[in-house]
Design a protein around this motif. Structure first.
Motif, PDB file in Angstrom:
ATOM      1  N   TRP A 210      -3.161  -0.955  -7.215  1.00  0.00           N
ATOM      2  CA  TRP A 210      -4.312  -0.741  -6.328  1.00  0.00           C
ATOM      3  C   TRP A 210      -5.036  -1.875  -6.532  1.00  0.00           C
ATOM      4  CZ3 TRP A 210      -4.244   2.578  -2.676  1.00  0.00           C
ATOM      5  CH2 TRP A 210      -3.545   3.795  -2.644  1.00  0.00           C
ATOM      6  N   VAL A 211      -5.121  -2.603  -7.499  1.00  0.00           N
ATOM      7  CA  VAL A 211      -6.100  -3.707  -7.578  1.00  0.00           C
ATOM      8  C   VAL A 211      -5.104  -4.770  -6.942  1.00  0.00           C
ATOM      9  CG1 VAL A 211      -6.715  -5.796  -9.019  1.00  0.00           C
ATOM     10  CG2 VAL A 211      -6.670  -3.167  -9.832  1.00  0.00           C
TER      11      VAL A 211
ATOM     12  N   SER B  37      -5.988  -4.264  -3.141  1.00  0.00           N
ATOM     13  CA  SER B  37      -7.355  -4.406  -2.650  1.00  0.00           C
ATOM     14  C   SER B  37      -7.697  -6.138  -2.836  1.00  0.00           C
ATOM     15  CB  SER B  37      -8.181  -4.012  -3.904  1.00  0.00           C
ATOM     16  OG  SER B  37      -8.278  -4.430  -5.209  1.00  0.00           O
TER      17      SER B  37
ATOM     18  N   LEU C  55       0.961  -1.238   0.134  1.00  0.00           N
ATOM     19  CA  LEU C  55      -0.048  -0.068  -0.263  1.00  0.00           C
ATOM     20  C   LEU C  55       0.870   1.105  -0.042  1.00  0.00           C
ATOM     21  CD1 LEU C  55      -2.712   1.312   0.137  1.00  0.00           C
ATOM     22  CD2 LEU C  55      -2.566   1.080   2.698  1.00  0.00           C
TER      23      LEU C  55
END
Length: 246
Positions: free
Chosen positions: A202-203, A206, A56
């Motif tokens: 980001w994927v 997540s 992150l």
């Protein structure tokens, strides 16, 4: 005949995990023990946080300034910090250390190629390899989840020959882990080729926790319905005490 070779005794209805006639409170206690053991084996909430934070931080910094070196160094630094905190608190460091190694490999790959997306490549390859291992060991009759959780439940490998219901549960759980991780790879690898670094990052972030929680939940469901584990350590202690008495 050793303690790991003896046939399993008939399950007592009062034993946690007994399929029929079990006391509701005992059954609830067995499920709670299973849940606690799963979180211990896979790092719990803290382990999940330590898994997510470095990636992150990397994608956040890279999204802001597009600087590979700063992003990579920050991710590695926070991984080392998490290990240091665990060492200071004298907590188990196996999950934190695995995170450090994963981040370190990602940093090395990205620095060598100059492609920021390669920061994620070692972790993606590891996920793919783990998926194959879960499925392959299940097909071979030695499900990986059983190898991981056997020592946690103090049953070691007794489930292989003495507890067929538990072996079946471990097999189902290992298949679940394998196919969930394969589905995750089916999303990430195309993005590695077609998406840019920030989109992939980001994927990937997540998808860190939801598939993991789904796999842990399914494992809990399968094991909660399985026969109780055979405590081989207690058996060995009992045999040792019996020999001393004789």
């Amino acid at each position: 005949m050793t303690s790991t070779d003896k046939p399993a005794a008939t399950t007592d209805p009062s034993t946690p995990g007994a399929p029929e006639g079990a006391d509701p409170q005992t059954d609830a206690d067995a499920k709670a023990v299973t849940e606690a053991a799963l979180f211990e084996a896979f790092g719990g909430v803290r382990g999940m946080v330590e898994t997510v934070v470095p990636g992150l931080l990397f994608v956040t910094i890279f999204t802001i300034n597009k600087d590979l070196h700063v992003s990579a160094i920050a991710a590695l630094a926070v991984s080392l910090l998490l290990v240091a905190v665990r060492l200071i608190r004298r907590d188990t460091v196996k999950h934190a250390f695995s995170g450090v190694f994963g981040v370190a490999f990602g940093v090395v790959f990205a620095m060598m190629t100059g492609n920021a997306k390669d920061f994620y490549l070692p972790g993606m390859l590891y996920t793919l390899g783990l998926a194959v291992a879960y499925i392959g060991t299940s097909v071979a009759g030695v499900p990986l989840i059983g190898l991981i959780l056997g020592p946690v439940f103090k049953e070691n490998l007794s489930w292989r020959t003495r507890n067929p219901g538990r072996k079946a549960a471990y097999t189902k759980a290992s298949y679940a882990w394998g196919f969930i991780l394969l589905a995750k790879c089916a999303i990430l690898f195309p993005l590695y080729w077609w998406a840019d670094t920030t989109q992939l990052g980001w994927v990937l972030v997540s998808l860190k926790i939801p598939p993991f929680l789904l796999a842990v939940y399914l494992t809990w469901v399968f094991l909660a319905k399985a026969p109780a584990p055979i405590d081989v350590f207690a058996e060995m202690e009992a045999e040792e005490a019996s020999r001393e008495q004789r």
